[in-house]
Design an enzyme around this catalytic site. Structure first.
Site, PDB file in Angstrom:
ATOM      1  N   ARG A 124       0.533  -0.947  -0.021  1.00 55.94           N
ATOM      2  CA  ARG A 124      -0.039   0.185  -0.127  1.00 55.94           C
ATOM      3  C   ARG A 124       1.272   1.130   0.042  1.00 55.94           C
ATOM      4  O   ARG A 124       0.951   1.985  -1.342  1.00 55.94           O
ATOM      5  CB  ARG A 124      -0.956   0.119   1.214  1.00 55.94           C
ATOM      6  N   ASP A 125       1.491   1.836   1.222  1.00 55.19           N
ATOM      7  CA  ASP A 125       2.456   3.169   1.240  1.00 55.19           C
ATOM      8  C   ASP A 125       3.608   3.124   0.132  1.00 55.19           C
ATOM      9  O   ASP A 125       3.815   3.789  -0.414  1.00 55.19           O
ATOM     10  CB  ASP A 125       3.257   3.036   2.768  1.00 55.19           C
ATOM     11  N   HIS A 140       5.954   4.464  12.048  1.00 54.11           N
ATOM     12  CA  HIS A 140       5.745   4.861  10.536  1.00 54.11           C
ATOM     13  C   HIS A 140       6.387   5.741  10.815  1.00 54.11           C
ATOM     14  O   HIS A 140       6.011   7.360  10.557  1.00 54.11           O
ATOM     15  CB  HIS A 140       4.090   5.078  10.479  1.00 54.11           C
ATOM     16  N   HIS A 188       9.384   7.647   7.609  1.00 55.98           N
ATOM     17  CA  HIS A 188       9.873   7.652   6.037  1.00 55.98           C
ATOM     18  C   HIS A 188      11.010   8.592   6.048  1.00 55.98           C
ATOM     19  O   HIS A 188      11.719   8.981   7.373  1.00 55.98           O
ATOM     20  CB  HIS A 188       9.055   8.986   5.404  1.00 55.98           C
ATOM     21  N   CYS A 220       4.223  10.384  -0.427  1.00 63.39           N
ATOM     22  CA  CYS A 220       2.943  10.764  -0.063  1.00 63.39           C
ATOM     23  C   CYS A 220       2.066  11.417  -1.201  1.00 63.39           C
ATOM     24  O   CYS A 220       3.079  12.094  -1.150  1.00 63.39           O
ATOM     25  CB  CYS A 220       2.346  11.457   1.653  1.00 63.39           C
ATOM     26  N   ASN A 257       9.499   4.824   2.855  1.00 59.07           N
ATOM     27  CA  ASN A 257       9.080   4.622   3.691  1.00 59.07           C
ATOM     28  C   ASN A 257      11.097   3.717   4.216  1.00 59.07           C
ATOM     29  O   ASN A 257      11.858   3.591   3.105  1.00 59.07           O
ATOM     30  CB  ASN A 257       8.635   3.184   4.025  1.00 59.07           C
TER      31      ASN A 257
END
Length: 308
Positions: A20-21, A213, A215, A246, A255
């Site tokens: 997903r991310d 989370h 980055h 994002c 990430n």
């Protein structure tokens, strides 16, 4: 002589967010079959919690347009928790309608400007929306968790007061999620800030666990993971190869890399349940799918220690 440094606990749970991310900000549209293969490779490498899709407007995030098809093709595994990111109740309903036992991932955002860009509502509105999603999930027999986006800094409003994030976490915790995550959405956090905020949120929502989370926009991702684990975070989001970003935060880089985080933690004596060799092999496969070298470093470095 051992070089291990033991933090507060000796095991950390990893959530693989690559499907997903990791993919959502990529220009190359990845096929449904390859997304499912990425999930399968993550499971083979030891992943037991995987963020598989987001149920958002496909016009805004085209990479996630096949969320329903991905969920339909997920391997049937009782030992794996699949997570679907949802921004509102309609997204939550779509996730529930897949018929999969998805864990719903709600999102609240620390500032009004970023909340408006990300999900079309104020920061306070995003908190109430997250709580409604958690309540809805519970009504459907599903679990839910919440991520507080831009916990360490906002691309529009700059510095974020820690009190604001703590207050948000306490409000959301009252709805009964399984955990609350603190996200450094644009990669501005530093280890000292991370340690302070994780400790404060951990104390505020105890016994709920804290997830983090990060980055790696400014190269501090691994240091921030280490600081968070030392401060009591029990779960860390990572993405295979360090892909990610994002769509609504200009300049947000990838990430933290799954391989890099697992290498660091396992070498420090902290169990993750992950197989580094399998992750490195998966990195090589994903690099071919994306037709580029991925940002993670461990996968392209010589193996250490060398195997006999």
């Amino acid at each position: 002589m051992s070089t291990n440094i033991s933090p507060n606990h000796h095991a950390v749970e990893i959530v693989e967010v690559g499907p997903r991310d990791g993919l959502q900000n990529e220009q190359v549209i990845v096929s449904t079959a390859d997304k499912v293969r990425l999930i399968e490779k993550s499971i083979d490498a030891g992943s037991r919690r995987i963020e598989v899709a987001s149920f958002v407007n496909p016009r805004r995030v085209p990479q996630m347009a096949d969320a329903d098809e991905v969920c339909a093709a997920l391997p049937d595994r009782d030992d794996v928790t699949y997570i679907g990111l949802v921004m509102n109740l309609r997204g939550a309903e779509r996730a529930a309608e897949t018929g999969r036992n998805l864990q719903l991932g709600a999102v609240a955002v620390s500032t009004d400007q970023f909340a408006m860009a990300n999900q079309g509502q104020t920061s306070d509105g995003s908190v109430e929306s997250a709580k409604a999603i958690i309540t809805y999930a519970q009504s459907r027999g599903l679990s839910a968790q919440c991520t507080i986006g831009a916990s360490f800094g906002c691309p529009f409003e700059g510095e974020i007061e820690q009190d604001r994030v703590v207050a948000m976490a306490k409000s959301i915790a009252a709805a009964g999620p399984v955990e609350i995550a603190l996200a450094d959405t644009i990669g501005v956090a530093n280890p000292a800030h991370v340690e302070q905020l994780v400790k404060r949120v951990r104390d505020a929502i105890d016994p709920l666990p804290v997830r983090v989370h990060f980055h790696n926009t400014r190269g501090t991702g691994l240091a921030n993971v280490w600081a968070a684990v030392r401060a009591g975070a029990q779960t860390v989001d990572t993405a295979l190869g360090g892909l990610g970003g994002c769509p609504f935060a200009k300049g947000s880089a990838g990430n933290v890399s799954s391989e890099d985080v697992i290498y660091m933690l396992e070498r420090a004596g902290i169990s993750t349940g992950m197989n580094l060799d399998a992750l490195i092999a998966a990195n090589s496969w994903l690099s071919g799918v994306m037709n580029k070298k991925l940002p993670g470093l461990v996968a392209i470095a010589p193996a250490f220690p060398q195997q006999a």
